[in-house]
Enzyme design. Structure first.
Site, PDB file in Angstrom:
ATOM      1  CG  ASN A  87      -0.130   0.021   2.538  1.00  0.00           C
ATOM      2  OD1 ASN A  87       0.877   0.522   2.589  1.00  0.00           O
ATOM      3  ND2 ASN A  87      -1.085  -0.433   3.625  1.00  0.00           N
TER       4      ASN A  87
ATOM      5  CG  ASP B 152     -11.766  -2.356 -23.286  1.00  0.00           C
ATOM      6  OD1 ASP B 152     -12.753  -2.123 -24.143  1.00  0.00           O
ATOM      7  OD2 ASP B 152     -11.125  -3.366 -22.989  1.00  0.00           O
TER       8      ASP B 152
END
Lengths: 341, 341, 341
Positions: free
Chosen positions: A22, A216
């Site tokens: 992270n 997409d």
């Protein structure tokens, strides 16, 4: 190779990369779990193939409760040791230990200990469970303890199996009624993506290309859910990027069918971003766009697309707007063609 | 470097890999869009830095409507040419062409043509828009056509900007009311993942480690949404893998908070799989598990966790069950400690 | 940790994924080179930090000529062993061995043997070269042989350093007319890569293995364009890393055929780096090397390679130089074989 050798421990190591962590630098638990399973799969597949008969793959069936004992950071090397510790007729236990080493200071710490159960499946027929070659134990006590662990996990697996089968395969929110096929709600899809370092190379903001790839992806899933065939992107309407998306944000990308013609589907994709740590900023719409997909048969020829079942005024309005865009594009294509002749 | 040189076209190529494509071998449109944007970003960032003043990054603000003219397949090489075709005072247009080459047959086809608009942002202060060095045009006509495209897109961007700002930042299903903070619904998170070739190496089925990585990812997002801090995985309860997940499936992973103690959060993670092409099989629950996360301050010390607002009987029941697991684990840890002393 | 311990061999293994291979299933040589370098970097960085003073990172400065002895396939496990075999005051040699294991059949084969030279750079100041703690040798002979290898590579690095700086980089020109097949220009290929965080793990500079992977990729594209068949890396000439490449740079990698024998192609690969934002610093040649590829039929048997059409004096000169290298390597292989008999 003797049974003894085959069961010898496996060692693998890997350096922790920025994409594994992270933004504060803590390696995700999921990365550690993935490396543990890779080691377990190698050692048990190798062991189960030390006999005659079908070649097989060890499939993971259970991971025992595991604790993350120390955090792991970017740049540290994770050393993973995997050892087969028990074999029943049709399953085997692998114990795995992960030690994180800081190669700059030499400091080492135990990061994780895990126990995984595998079952060998034939590569010819995945539903055929193969037999597991027995290992040798250092002592009878060791074998006896293994048998107890085996019996305990077997019972627990049967229990949860019964429980899981009760559960009606359900949408994320189990209170919602299941959607009817070919409705907008049926194929609507949402993905979330945590913005990582490789999404923002030169800067602390996501590259536009990364966002378009996610858009997409979700549009493709919605299209495939609608028509259950091989689908491909045919075109993308103009996309405006109004707001930047910062590293550490969660991006929510939703795709929903708006219009369907005889041979194409229009999917509206909405991209919302929200910071996980700067609460005050809230969630905001970063991008939205319309993708057009077509459905293909196995020879890459276009297939007809099932009609869209419209529910409610809002969906009807979006359908009409989509139809207008479709007709406009069609007219434009014809005009372009004529001009070229 | 003179403005003329800086504005010279950029060529890049990349071979299409299995993970870029669906199971039939068609490269996802999103991969093509991502490469197009990478080329656009490089050529325009380079151009905008050919002057004195702050170093800057070209940020994508708009992509014109684009058509996918021919499908691209695994193993083909995508050749991307990006050229700056217009510069206004604060933005520039890049035209990009993608040609796919089959390097085994030598066949080439035009896969895509796109036009992208970028704005240079200062690296010192991203909200400061820099000036764009002018390019030279081959003819006055060329410049005039660029100006028309510039005016047209500017107007459209203003229009959609007005429209996007009307939109209330909304949950995926805009009919749902927004959730109250600290409720289960507020932090509940769902991700979808299309199973690709690198998720299934030896076989046509997903490796367990891949599934666990996705589970940890969604659990982490739910935990971070609940407490808006740096969170890390503390432990994972036993996980049983009842059903295999096949290549080409869509995996839906949902994480929801079930229980919160003073210093930890329990998140239930549900994994459902469904085939996109074998409709009859429907959606099924493949795995479920409980992850425990803790919240950390910047010195990696545990922080208190906000209480969970429970709504309804179902959530209350799950909370009680989570509490029982929490107390049982705590008792077990204490017993282990005593035994060791 | 004592010097003895620190220098103990490192073992790592990784399963080969679909994305690591070409469409026929052969793992790219560049993937093997990248794993080799990861192992070398870990073992040497760890060793150089077993002393007081600045923490440091081992930077790759040279890889000796290496042969790819057997092809590796998807699903096989690559076992990499890296051992420090010589230390001078400011550099160290790591020898690496790669064994590919088919875990279904138990078959193992030697895939690669390589020798890499590293130099420890201070993490406070990358231009400061640190001292290397000495290792213990099993015998005086062993130390003496290491010293000879050290002197030989040192001389060669100085020579190529002089040569590399002469070369003027030439950008590709898309306006040029299409090239005739089998000429150098026809198959010449260029790839551009924006250096991201995962390319630079411990530092702000690209790992040598990342660069080698890109080099192999572009060489492979050039080779496939020349002969339109399945091609694999057969060997790589010694590579010297003269200049470091920083995060945020754009790397341009160009491959062009220099020489073709009856059964092999030699491709020269040039790596140029330039910062996108600090244009004044200019583009510089970071690395260059010669890769040799062979063409295979579907049974993995070598195929004849089409002759190379030479155009101009420059290409003729490079062809002659390539031929000299080819004949020298062939003579060396014969001598090695005779010695072994």
């Amino acid at each position: 190779m003797s049974a003894r050798e085959a069961a010898s421990p496996l060692q693998l190591c890997r350096i922790m990369r920025p994409d594994d962590a992270n933004i504060v630098g803590n390696v995700h638990g999921g990365i550690i779990l993935k490396i543990i399973e890779e080691a377990g799969c190698i050692v048990s597949t190798r062991h189960c193939n030390t006999q005659n008969g079908d070649r097989c793959l060890a499939a993971l069936v259970r991971v025992e409760k595991t604790e993350f004992l120390s955090p792991v950071f970017i740049g540290e090397v994770a050393h993973v040791t995997a050892e087969i510790t028990y074999t029943s007729k049709h399953s085997l236990e692998v114990q795995v230990k992960v030690i994180a080493e800081n190669i700059l200071t030499g400091a080492k710490k135990l990061a994780n200990k895990a126990a995984l159960w595998y079952v060998p499946c034939s590569l010819q027929n995945v539903d055929k469970i193969m037999e597991v070659p027995p290992i040798k134990y250092a002592s009878e006590d060791q074998e006896e303890e293994g048998r107890k662990r085996y019996e305990a996990q077997k019972m627990e697996r049967l229990e949860t199996k019964a429980r899981i089968e009760e559960v009606v395969p359900s949408p994320p929110n189990p209170e919602d009624p299941p959607k009817e096929q070919y409705t907008v709600g049926f194929s609507q899809s949402t993905l979330i993506h945590l913005v990582g370092p490789s999404d923002c190379i030169l800067h602390d903001y996501v590259h536009g290309g990364v966002t378009m790839k996610l858009m997409d992806e979700v549009a493709g899933i919605a299209a495939a859910r609608h028509c259950n065939t091989n689908i491909v992107t045919a075109s993308v309407d103009a996309i405006n990027f109004h707001r930047k998306i910062r590293k550490g944000c969660v991006v929510t990308v939703t795709g929903r069918l708006t219009f369907v013609s005889n041979k194409s589907m229009e999917i509206e994709v909405l991209v919302d971003a929200s910071s996980l740590t700067e609460e005050e900023k809230g969630k905001y719409r970063a991008v939205s766009a319309f993708f057009t997909f077509i459905s293909l048969d196995k020879f890459n020829k276009p297939l007809p697309v099932p009609a869209l079942k419209i529910e409610g005024e809002e969906e009807q309005r979006r359908f009409e707007e989509g139809k207008a865009r479709y007709l406009q594009n069609k007219a434009k294509r014809l005009a372009d063609k004529e001009r070229q002749q």
